[in-house]
Every structure is written in structure tokens, then in C-alpha cells.
Design an enzyme around this catalytic site. Structure first.
Site, mmCIF file in Angstrom:
data_model
loop_
_atom_site.group_PDB
_atom_site.id
_atom_site.type_symbol
_atom_site.label_atom_id
_atom_site.label_comp_id
_atom_site.label_asym_id
_atom_site.label_seq_id
_atom_site.Cartn_x
_atom_site.Cartn_y
_atom_site.Cartn_z
ATOM 1 N N LYS A 58 -2.474 4.321 -10.728
ATOM 2 C CA LYS A 58 -2.970 5.571 -10.135
ATOM 3 C C LYS A 58 -1.844 6.470 -9.637
ATOM 4 O O LYS A 58 -1.959 7.688 -9.698
ATOM 5 C CB LYS A 58 -4.024 5.311 -9.057
ATOM 6 C CG LYS A 58 -3.510 4.642 -7.808
ATOM 7 C CD LYS A 58 -4.666 4.321 -6.866
ATOM 8 C CE LYS A 58 -4.258 3.269 -5.859
ATOM 9 N NZ LYS A 58 -3.110 3.573 -5.020
ATOM 10 N N ARG A 65 -9.567 5.338 1.829
ATOM 11 C CA ARG A 65 -9.600 3.939 1.426
ATOM 12 C C ARG A 65 -10.750 3.185 2.070
ATOM 13 O O ARG A 65 -10.950 2.004 1.798
ATOM 14 C CB ARG A 65 -8.311 3.281 1.905
ATOM 15 C CG ARG A 65 -7.377 2.825 0.820
ATOM 16 C CD ARG A 65 -6.110 2.381 1.503
ATOM 17 N NE ARG A 65 -5.329 1.484 0.721
ATOM 18 C CZ ARG A 65 -4.346 1.853 -0.093
ATOM 19 N NH1 ARG A 65 -4.075 3.123 -0.293
ATOM 20 N NH2 ARG A 65 -3.640 0.954 -0.716
ATOM 21 N N ARG A 94 5.824 -5.345 -11.395
ATOM 22 C CA ARG A 94 6.387 -4.320 -10.502
ATOM 23 C C ARG A 94 7.257 -4.972 -9.424
ATOM 24 O O ARG A 94 8.270 -4.412 -9.025
ATOM 25 C CB ARG A 94 5.255 -3.510 -9.853
ATOM 26 C CG ARG A 94 5.761 -2.327 -9.055
ATOM 27 C CD ARG A 94 4.639 -1.427 -8.621
ATOM 28 N NE ARG A 94 3.942 -1.947 -7.463
ATOM 29 C CZ ARG A 94 2.844 -1.408 -6.941
ATOM 30 N NH1 ARG A 94 2.318 -0.347 -7.503
ATOM 31 N NH2 ARG A 94 2.282 -1.923 -5.884
ATOM 32 N N ARG A 104 9.273 -4.111 -4.300
ATOM 33 C CA ARG A 104 8.506 -3.689 -3.116
ATOM 34 C C ARG A 104 8.183 -4.895 -2.251
ATOM 35 O O ARG A 104 7.706 -5.905 -2.756
ATOM 36 C CB ARG A 104 7.216 -2.983 -3.562
ATOM 37 C CG ARG A 104 7.289 -1.479 -3.375
ATOM 38 C CD ARG A 104 6.087 -0.794 -3.929
ATOM 39 N NE ARG A 104 4.861 -1.096 -3.192
ATOM 40 C CZ ARG A 104 3.728 -0.431 -3.364
ATOM 41 N NH1 ARG A 104 3.673 0.563 -4.227
ATOM 42 N NH2 ARG A 104 2.662 -0.742 -2.672
ATOM 43 N N ARG A 152 -4.124 -7.212 -0.369
ATOM 44 C CA ARG A 152 -4.392 -5.802 -0.715
ATOM 45 C C ARG A 152 -5.562 -5.688 -1.686
ATOM 46 O O ARG A 152 -6.406 -4.801 -1.558
ATOM 47 C CB ARG A 152 -3.129 -5.158 -1.283
ATOM 48 C CG ARG A 152 -2.126 -4.832 -0.166
ATOM 49 C CD ARG A 152 -0.696 -4.777 -0.652
ATOM 50 N NE ARG A 152 -0.494 -3.819 -1.706
ATOM 51 C CZ ARG A 152 0.340 -4.010 -2.747
ATOM 52 N NH1 ARG A 152 1.004 -5.136 -2.864
ATOM 53 N NH2 ARG A 152 0.489 -3.072 -3.638
HETATM 54 P P1 ADP Z 1 -1.277 -0.032 -3.199
HETATM 55 O O1 ADP Z 1 -2.414 0.833 -3.645
HETATM 56 O O2 ADP Z 1 -0.535 -0.656 -4.325
HETATM 57 O O3 ADP Z 1 -1.658 -1.026 -2.134
HETATM 58 P P2 ADP Z 1 -0.159 2.181 -1.647
HETATM 59 O O4 ADP Z 1 1.188 2.748 -1.907
HETATM 60 O O5 ADP Z 1 -1.330 3.045 -1.924
HETATM 61 O O6 ADP Z 1 -0.164 0.854 -2.535
HETATM 62 O O7 ADP Z 1 -0.274 1.664 -0.135
HETATM 63 C C1 ADP Z 1 0.674 0.791 0.410
HETATM 64 C C2 ADP Z 1 0.266 0.403 1.826
HETATM 65 O O8 ADP Z 1 0.266 1.565 2.668
HETATM 66 C C3 ADP Z 1 -1.122 -0.190 1.986
HETATM 67 O O9 ADP Z 1 -1.145 -1.589 1.713
HETATM 68 C C4 ADP Z 1 -1.410 0.114 3.472
HETATM 69 O O10 ADP Z 1 -0.708 -0.771 4.316
HETATM 70 C C5 ADP Z 1 -0.802 1.492 3.632
HETATM 71 N N1 ADP Z 1 -1.773 2.567 3.328
HETATM 72 C C6 ADP Z 1 -1.705 3.442 2.285
HETATM 73 N N2 ADP Z 1 -2.745 4.276 2.292
HETATM 74 C C7 ADP Z 1 -3.520 3.931 3.350
HETATM 75 C C8 ADP Z 1 -4.750 4.408 3.882
HETATM 76 N N3 ADP Z 1 -5.423 5.422 3.311
HETATM 77 N N4 ADP Z 1 -5.231 3.807 4.993
HETATM 78 C C9 ADP Z 1 -4.588 2.800 5.585
HETATM 79 N N5 ADP Z 1 -3.431 2.283 5.127
HETATM 80 C C10 ADP Z 1 -2.886 2.833 4.021
#
Ligand code: ADP
Length: 208
Positions: free
Chosen positions: A21, A96, A135, A141, A152
């Protein structure tokens, strides 16, 4: 004759970890000339820049848990108030959960705005785990360890996937098969957007 470019472009891209995404979201945002806003990127930038926000969210992000809604929603509101997001935006990784859906809704409604489409990238669990393992090797990461990946994905399935039903009920969801080459998936996304009259001003780099 090409269709006129869409006047507003307010998009969400939703999919499990490893669905691609982030990559696809950037391509859509560039084509529609709107900012691509990834809450994960914002948190990671703040962690690596050792800002106050970074310090507050580091342990949470590294555990793969959700940052508290209040903090995340405020951050997104601030970002959407910037002038470059006036015509539109692509949000990657937000909302989310249901609280974040409602917060975004209130914010947009207060501005007389609404979402144009929710792009759902569908990728089977095994494929998504395989991509995340790769990844982890490529990008290192810190939240791409087996244990954190499992957390996650579990949060995605429990809290994030259900928000798609809310948007499906409003007829906003474009369900896209996320398995295939990057270019194939990109092409599918733009085809689906076009069926809703959502056409970018410029030809799309990366789409077939
Ligand atoms: P992924 O979708 O691979 O988990 P992201 O880059 O979208 O990776 O998010 C990484 C982390 O950032 C999440 O695991 C969370 O800890 C935090 N995070 C990102 N977006 C949100 C959100 N909308 N609400 C709460 N935490 C978030």
C-alpha cells in the site's frame, strides 16, 4: 478525448502489512498531485529524528501496537490542514480503527469535504508474511521481526479490516487484487478509480 481530471481526490489506501500500500499509495498521490500521507512514515521519521513525538511513540511502534488515537488523530488533522492537502490527499495507514474513522469523518464534514474512494488492497496472509520477511532483510525495519509482524497482522485483522465494512456500506471501496507485479497492481488501481470517474490529470508513471 480524455476524461477531465477529477477536481478533488481524497483517498484512503487500506491493506494488510506487506500489501504494497505504501508503494501504490505514492503512485496514486503523485498522479493526482495530492500529498501522500503515511502515519507510519511520520512516526518513523520522528523516531529517527529523536523528536519529542518520536520519544513518545518509539516503544509502541517497535512493539507493533497502535499509537494512541488522540495523538494519531491530532497529527493527521494538523497535516490535513496544510494548504497542499486542500484539493485532496492519499492517507496510507490511517484510519486504522473505528475511532479514527469517526475522527476523520468529523474533520472532513466540518470542512464540507468527503472521501472520494477507499482503495482496498487484497493480499492473502501467507503472501503478506512472505513479503514482510523479505522487507526485513532489505530494509531492516525494527518492527519487521516475526513476533511484531504477527502482532501487527493480528491488529490489522481485528481492528482495521472491519473499518472496510463501514466504507463498503457507503459504496466507497474499490477492492483490488494486490497479488502480481507492481505495475499490474498499479494498473488495476487506476482502472478501478476510472470506473468512478476518478481520473488523474497526468498519465500515470508505472501503470500499463
Ligand atoms: P504497517 O502497515 O506495515 O504496520 P505502517 O508504516 O503503516 O506499517 O505503521 C507502522 C507503525 O506505526 C504501526 O505498527 C503503529 O505502531 C504506528 N501507526 C501507524 N499508523 C497508525 C495509526 N493510524 N494509528 C495508530 N498507530 C499507527
Amino acid at each position: 478525448m480524455t476524461a477531465p481530471a477529477s477536481s478533488s481526490a481524497r483517498f484512503l489506501i487500506v491493506g494488510p502489512q506487506g500489501s504494497g500500500k505504501g508503494t501504490q499509495g505514492v503512485l496514486v498521490a503523485e498522479a493526482f498531485e495530492v500529498p501522500s500521507i503515511s502515519t507510519g512514515d511520520v512516526f518513523r521519521e520522528n523516531i529517527s529524528g529523536a523528536t519529542e513525538l518520536g520519544g513518545r511513540v518509539q516503544a509502541i511502534v517497535e512493539a507493533g501496537d497502535l499509537v494512541p488515537d488522540e495523538l494519531t488523530c491530532e497529527l493527521v488533522r494538523d497535516r490535513l490542514e496544510q494548504p497542499d492537502a486542500a484539493r485532496g490527499f492519499l492517507l496510507d495507514g490511517f484510519p486504522r480503527n473505528r475511532v479514527q474513522v469517526d475522527d476523520l469523518e468529523d474533520f472532513l464534514a466540518s470542512r464540507g469535504e468527503a472521501l472520494d474512494a477507499v482503495i482496498e488492497l487484497v493480499v492473502p496472509r501467507e503472501e503478506s508474511i512472505a513479503r514482510l520477511r523479505q522487507r526485513a532483510i532489505d530494509q531492516g525495519r525494527t518492527d519487521d521481526t516475526e513476533e511484531v509482524i504477527a502482532n501487527r497482522l493480528a491488529i490489522y485483522e481485528r481492528e482495521t479490516a472491519p473499518i472496510l465494512d463501514v466504507y463498503r456500506g457507503r459504496g466507497l471501496v474499490l477492492r483490488i487484487d494486490g497479488v502480481g507485479s507492481l505495475a499490474d497492481v498499479t494498473a488495476r488501481i487506476f482502472e478501478a478509480l476510472a470506473t468512478r470517474g476518478l481520473v488523474p490529470a497526468h498519465p500515470v508513471h508505472g501503470a500499463a
